[in-house]
Structures are given as structure tokens and as C-alpha cells.
Design a protein around this motif. Structure first.
Motif, PDB file in Angstrom:
ATOM      1  N   ALA A 286     -34.450 -29.560  13.059  1.00 32.86           N
ATOM      2  CA  ALA A 286     -35.064 -29.478  11.733  1.00 32.86           C
ATOM      3  C   ALA A 286     -34.019 -28.942  10.765  1.00 32.86           C
ATOM      4  CB  ALA A 286     -36.279 -28.560  11.750  1.00 32.86           C
ATOM      5  N   LEU A 287     -33.928 -29.584   9.609  1.00 31.20           N
ATOM      6  CA  LEU A 287     -33.073 -29.095   8.541  1.00 31.20           C
ATOM      7  C   LEU A 287     -33.967 -28.295   7.603  1.00 31.20           C
ATOM      8  CD1 LEU A 287     -30.362 -29.030   7.018  1.00 31.20           C
ATOM      9  CD2 LEU A 287     -31.133 -31.071   5.790  1.00 31.20           C
ATOM     10  N   VAL A 288     -33.670 -27.015   7.462  1.00 25.59           N
ATOM     11  CA  VAL A 288     -34.462 -26.112   6.629  1.00 25.59           C
ATOM     12  C   VAL A 288     -33.633 -25.763   5.405  1.00 25.59           C
ATOM     13  CG1 VAL A 288     -35.589 -23.860   6.522  1.00 25.59           C
ATOM     14  CG2 VAL A 288     -35.621 -25.163   8.661  1.00 25.59           C
ATOM     15  N   SER A 289     -34.172 -26.008   4.226  1.00 24.22           N
ATOM     16  CA  SER A 289     -33.492 -25.611   2.990  1.00 24.22           C
ATOM     17  C   SER A 289     -34.377 -24.609   2.262  1.00 24.22           C
ATOM     18  CB  SER A 289     -33.197 -26.823   2.104  1.00 24.22           C
ATOM     19  OG  SER A 289     -34.392 -27.427   1.685  1.00 24.22           O
TER      20      SER A 289
ATOM     21  N   VAL B 136     -40.495 -16.375   4.824  1.00 21.34           N
ATOM     22  CA  VAL B 136     -40.851 -16.560   6.224  1.00 21.34           C
ATOM     23  C   VAL B 136     -41.355 -17.995   6.390  1.00 21.34           C
ATOM     24  CG1 VAL B 136     -42.350 -15.813   8.100  1.00 21.34           C
ATOM     25  CG2 VAL B 136     -41.402 -14.120   6.517  1.00 21.34           C
ATOM     26  N   LEU B 137     -40.756 -18.703   7.349  1.00 23.11           N
ATOM     27  CA  LEU B 137     -41.119 -20.097   7.611  1.00 23.11           C
ATOM     28  C   LEU B 137     -41.442 -20.278   9.078  1.00 23.11           C
ATOM     29  CD1 LEU B 137     -38.219 -21.829   5.705  1.00 23.11           C
ATOM     30  CD2 LEU B 137     -40.594 -21.835   5.033  1.00 23.11           C
ATOM     31  N   ARG B 138     -42.169 -21.331   9.374  1.00 24.93           N
ATOM     32  CA  ARG B 138     -42.445 -21.720  10.761  1.00 24.93           C
ATOM     33  C   ARG B 138     -41.885 -23.111  10.993  1.00 24.93           C
ATOM     34  NH1 ARG B 138     -45.950 -18.964  13.867  1.00 24.93           N
ATOM     35  NH2 ARG B 138     -47.149 -17.348  12.850  1.00 24.93           N
ATOM     36  N   VAL B 139     -41.161 -23.242  12.070  1.00 25.89           N
ATOM     37  CA  VAL B 139     -40.673 -24.544  12.501  1.00 25.89           C
ATOM     38  C   VAL B 139     -41.223 -24.761  13.899  1.00 25.89           C
ATOM     39  CG1 VAL B 139     -38.653 -25.940  13.066  1.00 25.89           C
ATOM     40  CG2 VAL B 139     -38.593 -24.411  11.083  1.00 25.89           C
ATOM     41  N   ASP B 140     -42.182 -25.661  14.011  1.00 20.98           N
ATOM     42  CA  ASP B 140     -42.815 -25.961  15.301  1.00 20.98           C
ATOM     43  C   ASP B 140     -43.267 -24.698  16.027  1.00 20.98           C
ATOM     44  OD1 ASP B 140     -42.593 -28.817  15.210  1.00 20.98           O
ATOM     45  OD2 ASP B 140     -40.447 -28.560  15.507  1.00 20.98           O
TER      46      ASP B 140
ATOM     47  N   ALA C 212     -28.724 -20.500  -2.235  1.00 20.89           N
ATOM     48  CA  ALA C 212     -29.487 -21.357  -1.327  1.00 20.89           C
ATOM     49  C   ALA C 212     -28.972 -21.187   0.091  1.00 20.89           C
ATOM     50  CB  ALA C 212     -29.358 -22.815  -1.744  1.00 20.89           C
ATOM     51  N   GLU C 213     -29.840 -21.450   1.049  1.00 21.99           N
ATOM     52  CA  GLU C 213     -29.486 -21.412   2.475  1.00 21.99           C
ATOM     53  C   GLU C 213     -29.934 -22.725   3.109  1.00 21.99           C
ATOM     54  OE1 GLU C 213     -28.087 -18.907   4.438  1.00 21.99           O
ATOM     55  OE2 GLU C 213     -27.793 -17.653   2.679  1.00 21.99           O
ATOM     56  N   LEU C 214     -29.088 -23.265   3.976  1.00 17.93           N
ATOM     57  CA  LEU C 214     -29.432 -24.427   4.785  1.00 17.93           C
ATOM     58  C   LEU C 214     -29.318 -24.034   6.248  1.00 17.93           C
ATOM     59  CD1 LEU C 214     -27.534 -27.355   3.025  1.00 17.93           C
ATOM     60  CD2 LEU C 214     -29.990 -26.958   3.084  1.00 17.93           C
ATOM     61  N   LEU C 215     -30.336 -24.351   7.019  1.00 16.19           N
ATOM     62  CA  LEU C 215     -30.338 -24.030   8.442  1.00 16.19           C
ATOM     63  C   LEU C 215     -30.577 -25.303   9.246  1.00 16.19           C
ATOM     64  CD1 LEU C 215     -32.825 -21.015   8.325  1.00 16.19           C
ATOM     65  CD2 LEU C 215     -30.343 -20.898   8.205  1.00 16.19           C
ATOM     66  N   LEU C 216     -29.902 -25.414  10.346  1.00 15.81           N
ATOM     67  CA  LEU C 216     -30.182 -26.463  11.309  1.00 15.81           C
ATOM     68  C   LEU C 216     -30.811 -25.775  12.504  1.00 15.81           C
ATOM     69  CD1 LEU C 216     -29.831 -29.478  11.435  1.00 15.81           C
ATOM     70  CD2 LEU C 216     -27.673 -29.148  12.609  1.00 15.81           C
ATOM     71  N   VAL C 217     -32.080 -26.090  12.795  1.00 16.70           N
ATOM     72  CA  VAL C 217     -32.868 -25.354  13.779  1.00 16.70           C
ATOM     73  C   VAL C 217     -33.256 -26.275  14.932  1.00 16.70           C
ATOM     74  CG1 VAL C 217     -35.004 -24.032  14.133  1.00 16.70           C
ATOM     75  CG2 VAL C 217     -33.775 -23.864  11.957  1.00 16.70           C
ATOM     76  N   ASP C 218     -33.083 -25.777  16.152  1.00 15.61           N
ATOM     77  CA  ASP C 218     -33.543 -26.494  17.338  1.00 15.61           C
ATOM     78  C   ASP C 218     -35.059 -26.405  17.366  1.00 15.61           C
ATOM     79  OD1 ASP C 218     -34.496 -26.855  20.085  1.00 15.61           O
ATOM     80  OD2 ASP C 218     -32.369 -26.914  20.625  1.00 15.61           O
ATOM     81  N   ARG C 219     -35.740 -27.536  17.304  1.00 19.55           N
ATOM     82  CA  ARG C 219     -37.204 -27.530  17.212  1.00 19.55           C
ATOM     83  C   ARG C 219     -37.853 -27.016  18.487  1.00 19.55           C
ATOM     84  NH1 ARG C 219     -39.563 -32.978  15.174  1.00 19.55           N
ATOM     85  NH2 ARG C 219     -41.406 -31.663  15.208  1.00 19.55           N
TER      86      ARG C 219
ATOM     87  N   THR D 255     -36.578 -24.688  20.755  1.00 18.86           N
ATOM     88  CA  THR D 255     -36.368 -23.267  21.024  1.00 18.86           C
ATOM     89  C   THR D 255     -36.492 -22.370  19.793  1.00 18.86           C
ATOM     90  OG1 THR D 255     -33.989 -23.379  20.626  1.00 18.86           O
ATOM     91  CG2 THR D 255     -34.767 -23.862  22.880  1.00 18.86           C
ATOM     92  N   GLY D 256     -36.362 -22.946  18.600  1.00 17.75           N
ATOM     93  CA  GLY D 256     -36.358 -22.147  17.379  1.00 17.75           C
ATOM     94  C   GLY D 256     -35.000 -21.525  17.085  1.00 17.75           C
ATOM     95  N   GLU D 257     -33.997 -21.835  17.894  1.00 22.34           N
ATOM     96  CA  GLU D 257     -32.649 -21.287  17.711  1.00 22.34           C
ATOM     97  C   GLU D 257     -31.988 -21.924  16.485  1.00 22.34           C
ATOM     98  OE1 GLU D 257     -28.289 -21.559  19.892  1.00 22.34           O
ATOM     99  OE2 GLU D 257     -30.087 -22.203  20.962  1.00 22.34           O
TER     100      GLU D 257
END
Length: 177
Positions: free
Chosen positions: A126-129, A141-145, A158-165, A167-169
Motif C-alpha cells: 500500500a502506498l500511503v500519502s 493515525v491510519l489503518r492499512v488492512d 508530506a510523508e509517503l510510506l510503502l507498507v506491506d499489507r 504484516t503492516g511493516e
């Protein structure tokens, strides 16, 4: 899908190009009153009329579309005749946006923290912006899966995150600093 609010009289030069004409939203418009009924105000519905107000000095220059009220979010083009983004109250526009996002199947992440956040999911990542246009540092605070994460964003950044759906890592974090 396209959501359009207010009067559309043509392009910036007053012309109506074919692409714009095909949308079916161009008309001559009508003046906006200082107080207009809208179903998008809180508790508004088919039978209950609520209002949106436009500032006195601004209302004389605003135009609404002559199109009928937006009743159902169906098809590809949704046209709300009032320029709700220019109204004094935020609630009608927020209600319309929430309904449009839900009808389009686009998830949104509501919060009282003044940060814009989007989560774009691929099968594995997941790409989180998260964007902070305010003048104060804030954390969203966000939830990804099902994985909750707090994203701190300095003022105006701004922050961009690439998150493993799975594990949440957080695999990658990019800041605009």
C-alpha cells in the motif's frame, strides 16, 4: 467518475469544446441566492430542506447550473448545480464528498486531525500519502488492512510510506524535507 459542482458555461475563453459538451453539464446558469436549499446539508433529505449560505459580496457574482438537483450518484458524471465549495458552511460539501467517495467505492480515512491522507493498495503493498498543509506539526493515525500506524508529519510537509499489507511493516518512508 467525475463530480462537478456549480455552473459550467464553457472553457476559460467561453467556448464549449466537444469534450466538455459531451459531459452534458454546460448551460447558461442562474444567479446564486444568498441562501439556497440543498439536500447535502446535515439531515437534508428528499423531504427535508436544508440550506447553504453564500457571502453577501460573493453571491452576486456566483452562478449555479440550471440542471436539476443531484439526487443519485449514478453514471459517470455527477453534477451538483450549486457551487457548494464556495458556501459558508463546510457540511454540505463534506456530505456530498463522502457520498461521492462511497458511491465510487473509494475508501477515505476521516479524522479530526487536519491532514490529508490517502491509501492506494496493490495486491502486496500500500502506498500511503499524508499531507500537512497546516502551520502546526500533526500526527495522523491510519489503518492499512487492520494494521494501525501513526504518521507524524511536520507543518507544511508530506510523508509517503510503502507498507506491506500482510504484516503492516513500513518498507520505505519518504519525506519531502
Amino acid at each position: 467518475r467525475v463530480l462537478i459542482t456549480g455552473h459550467v458555461g464553457g472553457d476559460p475563453y467561453g467556448r464549449v469544446p466537444d469534450a466538455l459538451a459531451r459531459l452534458g453539464v454546460v448551460d447558461d446558469g442562474r444567479p446564486v441566492a444568498r441562501r439556497e436549499p440543498t439536500r447535502w446539508a446535515p439531515d437534508g433529505g428528499e423531504e427535508v430542506r436544508r440550506w447553504v449560505h453564500f457571502d453577501q459580496g460573493q453571491a452576486e457574482f456566483l452562478r449555479a447550473s440550471r440542471a436539476s438537483d443531484l439526487r443519485a450518484l449514478e453514471g459517470r458524471v455527477w453534477h451538483e448545480p450549486l457551487p457548494l465549495e464556495l458556501g459558508r458552511e463546510d457540511e454540505p460539501l463534506v456530505t456530498l464528498y463522502r457520498a461521492a467517495l462511497a458511491a465510487a467505492g473509494v475508501p477515505y480515512h476521516p479524522s479530526d486531525v487536519p491532514l490529508a491522507a490517502r491509501v492506494l493498495a496493490t495486491p502486496a503493498l500500500a502506498l500511503v500519502s499524508v499531507i500537512n498543509e497546516s502551520s502546526a506539526d500533526a500526527t495522523r493515525v491510519l489503518r492499512v488492512d487492520g494494521h494501525e500506524m501513526a504518521v507524524a508529519v511536520p507543518a507544511g510537509r508530506a510523508e509517503l510510506l510503502l507498507v506491506d499489507r500482510r504484516t503492516g511493516e513500513i518498507r520505505l518512508r519518504l519525506s519531502d524535507q
